[in-house]
Design a protein around this motif. Sequence first.
Motif, PDB file in Angstrom:
ATOM      1  N   ALA A  66       0.831  -1.207   0.000  1.00  0.00           N
ATOM      2  CA  ALA A  66       0.000   0.000   0.000  1.00  0.00           C
ATOM      3  C   ALA A  66       0.865   1.257   0.000  1.00  0.00           C
ATOM      4  N   ALA A  67       1.967   1.238   0.768  1.00  0.00           N
ATOM      5  CA  ALA A  67       2.874   2.382   0.784  1.00  0.00           C
ATOM      6  C   ALA A  67       3.489   2.612  -0.596  1.00  0.00           C
ATOM      7  N   ALA A  68       3.850   1.526  -1.291  1.00  0.00           N
ATOM      8  CA  ALA A  68       4.394   1.658  -2.643  1.00  0.00           C
ATOM      9  C   ALA A  68       3.358   2.275  -3.576  1.00  0.00           C
ATOM     10  N   TRP A  69       2.092   1.882  -3.409  1.00  0.00           N
ATOM     11  CA  TRP A  69       1.003   2.440  -4.228  1.00  0.00           C
ATOM     12  C   TRP A  69       0.921   3.949  -4.013  1.00  0.00           C
ATOM     13  N   ILE A  70       0.898   4.379  -2.756  1.00  0.00           N
ATOM     14  CA  ILE A  70       0.746   5.802  -2.429  1.00  0.00           C
ATOM     15  C   ILE A  70       1.941   6.606  -2.934  1.00  0.00           C
ATOM     16  N   LEU A  71       3.149   6.095  -2.695  1.00  0.00           N
ATOM     17  CA  LEU A  71       4.340   6.822  -3.132  1.00  0.00           C
ATOM     18  C   LEU A  71       4.389   6.949  -4.651  1.00  0.00           C
ATOM     19  N   ALA A  72       3.991   5.885  -5.342  1.00  0.00           N
ATOM     20  CA  ALA A  72       4.036   5.924  -6.803  1.00  0.00           C
ATOM     21  C   ALA A  72       3.031   6.933  -7.357  1.00  0.00           C
ATOM     22  N   ARG A  73       1.813   6.929  -6.809  1.00  0.00           N
ATOM     23  CA  ARG A  73       0.797   7.827  -7.359  1.00  0.00           C
ATOM     24  C   ARG A  73       1.131   9.294  -7.104  1.00  0.00           C
ATOM     25  N   TYR A  74       1.385   9.626  -5.849  1.00  0.00           N
ATOM     26  CA  TYR A  74       1.592  11.036  -5.526  1.00  0.00           C
ATOM     27  C   TYR A  74       2.981  11.515  -5.960  1.00  0.00           C
ATOM     28  N   GLY A  75       3.925  10.589  -6.035  1.00  0.00           N
ATOM     29  CA  GLY A  75       5.225  10.969  -6.577  1.00  0.00           C
ATOM     30  C   GLY A  75       5.131  11.337  -8.044  1.00  0.00           C
ATOM     31  N   LEU A  76       4.377  10.555  -8.815  1.00  0.00           N
ATOM     32  CA  LEU A  76       4.182  10.869 -10.230  1.00  0.00           C
ATOM     33  C   LEU A  76       3.443  12.192 -10.397  1.00  0.00           C
ATOM     34  N   ALA A  77       2.422  12.434  -9.556  1.00  0.00           N
ATOM     35  CA  ALA A  77       1.681  13.700  -9.639  1.00  0.00           C
ATOM     36  C   ALA A  77       2.600  14.884  -9.390  1.00  0.00           C
ATOM     37  N   ALA A  78       3.505  14.743  -8.419  1.00  0.00           N
ATOM     38  CA  ALA A  78       4.438  15.832  -8.109  1.00  0.00           C
ATOM     39  C   ALA A  78       5.402  16.074  -9.267  1.00  0.00           C
ATOM     40  N   LEU A  79       5.879  15.006  -9.898  1.00  0.00           N
ATOM     41  CA  LEU A  79       6.799  15.153 -11.021  1.00  0.00           C
ATOM     42  C   LEU A  79       6.127  15.833 -12.204  1.00  0.00           C
ATOM     43  N   VAL A  80       4.891  15.447 -12.487  1.00  0.00           N
ATOM     44  CA  VAL A  80       4.171  16.050 -13.606  1.00  0.00           C
ATOM     45  C   VAL A  80       3.930  17.533 -13.343  1.00  0.00           C
ATOM     46  N   ALA A  81       3.566  17.856 -12.076  1.00  0.00           N
ATOM     47  CA  ALA A  81       3.321  19.257 -11.732  1.00  0.00           C
ATOM     48  C   ALA A  81       4.590  20.081 -11.900  1.00  0.00           C
ATOM     49  N   ARG A  82       5.728  19.533 -11.462  1.00  0.00           N
ATOM     50  CA  ARG A  82       6.987  20.269 -11.581  1.00  0.00           C
ATOM     51  C   ARG A  82       7.388  20.427 -13.041  1.00  0.00           C
ATOM     52  N   ALA A  83       7.182  19.390 -13.823  1.00  0.00           N
ATOM     53  CA  ALA A  83       7.540  19.474 -15.244  1.00  0.00           C
ATOM     54  C   ALA A  83       6.700  20.511 -15.965  1.00  0.00           C
ATOM     55  N   GLY A  84       5.458  20.699 -15.476  1.00  0.00           N
ATOM     56  CA  GLY A  84       4.578  21.695 -16.085  1.00  0.00           C
ATOM     57  C   GLY A  84       4.749  23.077 -15.511  1.00  0.00           C
ATOM     58  N   SER A  85       5.770  23.281 -14.665  1.00  0.00           N
ATOM     59  CA  SER A  85       6.064  24.579 -14.042  1.00  0.00           C
ATOM     60  C   SER A  85       4.920  25.072 -13.184  1.00  0.00           C
ATOM     61  N   HIS A  86       4.212  24.138 -12.565  1.00  0.00           N
ATOM     62  CA  HIS A  86       3.138  24.517 -11.653  1.00  0.00           C
ATOM     63  C   HIS A  86       3.608  24.265 -10.241  1.00  0.00           C
ATOM     64  N   ARG A  87       3.656  25.322  -9.458  1.00  0.00           N
ATOM     65  CA  ARG A  87       4.027  25.171  -8.062  1.00  0.00           C
ATOM     66  C   ARG A  87       2.750  25.180  -7.239  1.00  0.00           C
ATOM     67  N   ARG A  88       2.352  24.033  -6.759  1.00  0.00           N
ATOM     68  CA  ARG A  88       1.094  23.914  -6.044  1.00  0.00           C
ATOM     69  C   ARG A  88       1.364  23.885  -4.551  1.00  0.00           C
ATOM     70  N   ARG A  89       0.824  24.875  -3.885  1.00  0.00           N
ATOM     71  CA  ARG A  89       0.988  24.930  -2.439  1.00  0.00           C
ATOM     72  C   ARG A  89      -0.218  24.259  -1.817  1.00  0.00           C
ATOM     73  N   ARG A  90      -0.014  23.173  -1.173  1.00  0.00           N
ATOM     74  CA  ARG A  90      -1.115  22.407  -0.623  1.00  0.00           C
ATOM     75  C   ARG A  90      -0.926  22.315   0.877  1.00  0.00           C
ATOM     76  N   ARG A  91      -1.958  22.624   1.597  1.00  0.00           N
ATOM     77  CA  ARG A  91      -1.857  22.637   3.040  1.00  0.00           C
ATOM     78  C   ARG A  91      -1.699  21.227   3.572  1.00  0.00           C
ATOM     79  N   ALA A  92      -1.038  21.118   4.722  1.00  0.00           N
ATOM     80  CA  ALA A  92      -0.766  19.814   5.315  1.00  0.00           C
ATOM     81  C   ALA A  92      -2.063  19.086   5.643  1.00  0.00           C
ATOM     82  N   ARG A  93      -3.078  19.847   6.069  1.00  0.00           N
ATOM     83  CA  ARG A  93      -4.327  19.206   6.429  1.00  0.00           C
ATOM     84  C   ARG A  93      -4.976  18.530   5.230  1.00  0.00           C
ATOM     85  N   LYS A  94      -5.006  19.256   4.096  1.00  0.00           N
ATOM     86  CA  LYS A  94      -5.590  18.689   2.881  1.00  0.00           C
ATOM     87  C   LYS A  94      -4.800  17.467   2.419  1.00  0.00           C
TER      88      LYS A  94
END
Length: 648
Positions: free
Chosen positions: A130-158
Motif C-alpha cells: 500500500a505504501a508503494a502504491w501511495i508513493l508511486a501515485r503522488y510521486g508521479l503527480a508531483a513530477l508532472v506538476a513540476r515538469a509543467g512549471s506549476h508550483r502547487r501549495r497544498r496545506r498539510a491538512r488537505k
Amino acid sequence: MLADLVLWVCGVGTFAALPGAYWLMAGLAVVVDARPYVVADRRASSVILPSICFTFAIALAWGFVPALAVQLGAVAVAGLRMRQPVRRTVHLALQHAVATGAAAAVAAVVSLHIGPRPDWDDALLTVAAAAAWILARYGLAALVARAGSHRRRRRARKQGVEVLATAALLLLGPVVLATAQVGLAFVPLVLLALHAVHRMVRSAGESERAARVDALTGLPNRRALQSSVGEGGRERALLLLDLDRFRAVNDALGHRVGDQLLVEVGRRLSDVVPAHDLVVRLGGDEFAVLANRVDGVPEARRIAYHLAEALNRPFAMDGLPVDVTASIGIALEGEPDADCATLLREAEVAMYDAKQRGDQVAVYGPDAAHHSPDRLTLLADLRRALREDAPDDGIMLFYQPQIAIATGEVVGVEALLRWQHPERGMVGPEELIRVAEPTPVMRLLTGRVLHDVVAQLAAWRDAGTPLRAAVNVSARDLHAGGIADRVDELLREYDVPADLLQLEITESALMADPHRVLNTITRLDRMGVAISLDDFGTGYSSLQHLRRLPLAEVKIDRSFVLGMAGDRGDAAIVRSVIDLAEALGLRAVAEGVEDERTWRMLAAAGCHAAQGWFHARPMPPADLATWLSRYRPLRPGPPPLAIPSSAP
C-alpha cells in the motif's frame, strides 16, 4: 477504454481463468467509481477513486494485468461522471496504472498471497504494498506538476486527508479479499465502509471550502487567493480594490446596509469578471481580482477601468441610490513562482499611490523612485526594526519648540522622527515617511511614535514641566480609523491629559477622503485631542471642508514663510492665511522661521506662534530640558518699516 479493449483481447485466456470473486470485485469497482471522492477541486491529483479498494485486492491476488484492466475501466467511468477533459482523465489513469504496478511489483517480489487465514507477516507486507502504491501515485503527480512549471501549495491538512482516505481504501482491499474467500455474499458489505470513507472525505472537503469562502459575500477569501497564486504558470495581474468613503455609508445608513452593499459589490464584480478570473473579498471594504491571461500593463489597466465603470452605477440600498467608487492598485506577476504576499504588497502600494494622487487606477512599477531597490531595502530594515522593538533600534524623536510670538513663551513642541540606521547613518523624517506611507509599515511607525510621545509627555508632566506635543499622522493612519482607539488607550495607560497631545494632518490626507477623515478626527476632537492642519497653502483643500472640520490651528507651510522677508507674494499669502485663521477662530503657526526679520513680520501680521531655527533646532529630550532651563522669553521688537519687494 481502448487500452482496456487491448488488454482483454491480448489476455483473453488469462481473464477466462479468473474466478467469480474477481468478476464481482471488478463490477463493484466500476460501480463505486460512479461516485468519486473530490477533496477540494477537480484536479486529477485531488481525486480519490473508491475503486482502488478492489483493484488493490485484485493486484495482490491475481496480478497487475487483471487489476489494470479493471482500474482503467473504473477511471473512465469516474472521468465521465466528473465531466473531466480527456487530458485529465488520461492523467488520472496514468497515475493509477503506475501505482497499481508498484503495488503488484512489491507483492510479486515478496510472494505475498492473502489466504483465508492471513498472518502478521502478510499484514506487514500488505502495508508495504500500500505504501508503494501511495508513493508511486503522488510521486508521479508531483513530477508532472513540476515538469509543467506549476508550483502547487497544498496545506498539510488537505494532504493528510487525501493520504488518510487513500490508505483506508487500500487497506480495505485485503479485508475484501479475505472475506471473498469465506463467501462472496459478504463482499458487497464493504460498500458500507466505503460510504464511511466517502463521508469523511466529503466533510473534509466542506471544511476546506468553508475555509476558502468569505462568510458575508460568499466570495473566495484571502486563503483561496493564496492557493490560486501558488498555481503559477500564467501571465496574470492582481487588482486590489479599496472602496472610497465606505465608512460614510456605515455611519449614515447603518452596518446592516453597509454589509448588504459589500454583498452587492461582490456580486457586481463577479458578474463582470470572466469565469477564468477570481474575485476575492480580502476583508473590510477591500476586494481583489486575480486576472488571468493578461497581456501587459495596457490590458491590466483596461480590466481595472472596466471594474471601476461597473461599480460607478448606483446601488439601490433601502430604496436609496448609493454611489460607490474604488481606488484600484495593479500588480503584475513578474515571475511564474511569485508569492501572494508579494503581489498583495505591490498592489497595495499601487492602490495607495492612486489614492494619494487622486487617480482611480495605479500600476506598481519597480522602476519608480519609491519602488527602487534602495528604498525597498530601507523599508525592509525599518519594518524589521519596528517589529523587533529593540532598545537600540535607532528610532528616536527630536522635539522642536513652538513659541508664542506675542509673549515669547514656549507653548509646545513638535515631535520629529529620526532614525539612526546602522549603515546609512541618520535618516530624516521626509525619507522615512516617503518610504513607509504607501505600505502597512506606516501603521507600525505611527504606533511607535505615538507611544514614545505619550510616554515622553508623562515624563515631562512628572518632572513638573508639562508640555504640549504635536505629532504628524498620515493619510493611511486616518483612513484606517483605529488611530483614535490607539490614542485613547495610550492616554489612559500613561494618565496623560488629552489636551497635551496634538495631531497634525496634511491637506493631501484631508482631500484624499474628507468624509472618512472627518469621522476619525471628530472622535479625536471629542476626546480633547487638538487637530492641526499642517502645510496649509500647498494643497487644494476646500474652504467648506476647512470650515466644517474640528480644527484647532493651521500651520503655514515653510515654503511661504522662508520667502516672505524677500518676496511680496509670499508675504501676502502668509498674511492671508493668518487672517483666514483668525476669522475661523483658529491658531496660526508659522513653520520655518529662521531670522529675526521674518519673526517680526509674523508678529505684525498677528501670527500666534512660530517654530524654526531662529528659536531652536529640533533636539533630543535631554537637550530640550537643558534648553528650556536656559531659555528666556523674547518679545518681538517693532515691525519692519518697509514691505518687501517682489522677487525678480
